[in-house]
Design an enzyme around this catalytic site. Structure first.
Site, short mmCIF file in Angstrom:
data_model
loop_
_atom_site.label_atom_id
_atom_site.label_comp_id
_atom_site.label_asym_id
_atom_site.label_seq_id
_atom_site.Cartn_x
_atom_site.Cartn_y
_atom_site.Cartn_z
N ARG A 173 -10.40 -1.40 -2.41
CA ARG A 173 -10.44 -0.13 -1.69
C ARG A 173 -9.26 -0.05 -0.75
NH1 ARG A 173 -13.45 2.09 -4.92
NH2 ARG A 173 -15.44 3.09 -4.44
N GLU A 222 -5.93 9.08 0.05
CA GLU A 222 -5.58 9.35 -1.35
C GLU A 222 -5.58 10.84 -1.62
OE1 GLU A 222 -7.42 5.13 -3.06
OE2 GLU A 222 -8.37 7.04 -3.62
N HIS A 227 -5.72 5.00 -8.14
CA HIS A 227 -7.14 4.65 -8.07
C HIS A 227 -7.76 4.79 -9.47
CE1 HIS A 227 -10.88 4.62 -5.25
NE2 HIS A 227 -11.12 3.97 -6.38
#
Length: 324
Positions: free
Chosen positions: A239, A268, A287
């Site tokens: 993460r 993000e 991601h």
């Protein structure tokens, strides 16, 4: 009619496969528009009330949204994938709303990605690719994996799969975890478990594969980077907030780290003004560690099964994993 919200983009993309099953059980699927990667807290507060359950991505599901939805019959929250740090699990527990996820489903896929970052960083493939495209012929003196030590932070299914790949490349593998891992599991993945500080000191590449908690936010901070070897690398497939990006940029700028492979970020998408963008030694992703055809189909089916189980339509073919 019972309504189920589907906000995970992976399931939305392939939802036509499952639509007949929802229709069979008289369930109305609600697929709201998701701009970007996930819905924010305010958007979820608009979507969640009136839903019997939700199959969520990394949407921000807070206490206010849960409380309002509970009054209108919310039975459960189903997280597509593993990480549940975007869900207020304490509030869900207090309100009596079960939270489910799908653990152990992405170990091999995320491990493949971690190894990809490691190979790019140590051989400079991304830099040579850019050079060739620009008409150049850059030669990069790389590092030999078999002469390096990999340090894996988080020794769950993903961390152990990463360790197996690193060991197959001839690397020595050390790792740390908040729990003591049994000797058989460590041996199967060729890992020696050490303390976090010992891993930082020994590893030529530190690979983050742990879940995000309140305790490990900014685990990789200025102090942690100072403990790492000169010329070492960081790979983060966990993460984004595990890494203090300002401290990472300062460490890269000092030359202490040779590079970083980051699939996830504190914010993000990565902001346009992030100083991390200026370093040639960095490789970035979106991601995307779990996004393979096989993995997406596997978890789509699992989350739909959990939803139908929660709603009493049919039993899941496995025991759903409740995290709150």
């Amino acid at each position: 009619m019972t309504s189920v919200a589907v906000t995970c983009l992976h399931l939305q993309r392939h939802f036509d496969k499952f639509r007949p099953l929802f229709e069979k059980h008289g369930i109305r699927p609600i697929l709201p528009s998701v701009n970007g990667q996930q819905l924010g807290a305010a958007e979820i507060r608009q979507v969640l009330p009136g839903m019997a359950t939700i199959i969520a991505g990394d949407d921000i599901i807070d206490r206010e949204a849960l409380a309002a939805a509970k009054e209108l019959g919310l039975k459960a929250v189903i997280k597509w994938g593993i990480g549940t740090d975007s869900i207020d699990k304490a509030a869900a527990h207090e309100l009596g709303i079960p939270v489910f996820n799908t653990p152990g489903v992405f170990g091999e896929e995320v491990a493949d990605l971690a190894l990809s970052y490691l190979l790019l960083l140590t051989r400079g493939l991304h830099r040579m690719d850019r050079s060739v495209r620009d008409g150049g012929w850059l030669k990069v003196e790389g590092r030999s994996l078999h002469a390096m030590t990999a340090g894996v932070i988080g020794l769950g299914s993903i961390g152990r799969a990463i360790a197996r790949r690193c060991a197959a490349c001839g690397m020595k593998v050390v790792g740390s975890d908040a729990m003591t891992i049994d000797a058989a599991s460590l041996a199967q993945s060729s890992i020696t478990q050490l303390s976090f500080e010992e891993v930082l000191a020994e590893a030529d590449v530190v690979i983050l594969a742990c879940a995000l908690t309140q305790e490990n936010r900014h685990l990789m901070n200025a102090d942690a980077f100072a403990r790492m070897k000169q010329g070492s690398y960081l790979v983060n497939v966990g993460r984004g907030p595990l890494v203090d990006e300002a401290a990472l940029a300062a460490t890269l700028n000092s030359g202490k780290l040779a590079g970083a492979g980051l699939d996830v970020f504190e914010v993000e998408p990565l902001p346009a003004d992030s100083p991390l963008r200026t370093f040639d030694g960095c490789v970035f992703g979106t991601h995307n560690g779990s996004n393979t055809r096989d993995a997406v189909d596997r978890v789509n089916r699992m989350t739909v099964e959990i939803a139908l189980d929660v709603l009493g339509c049919q039993r899941a073919s496995f025991e759903p994993n409740r995290v709150a």
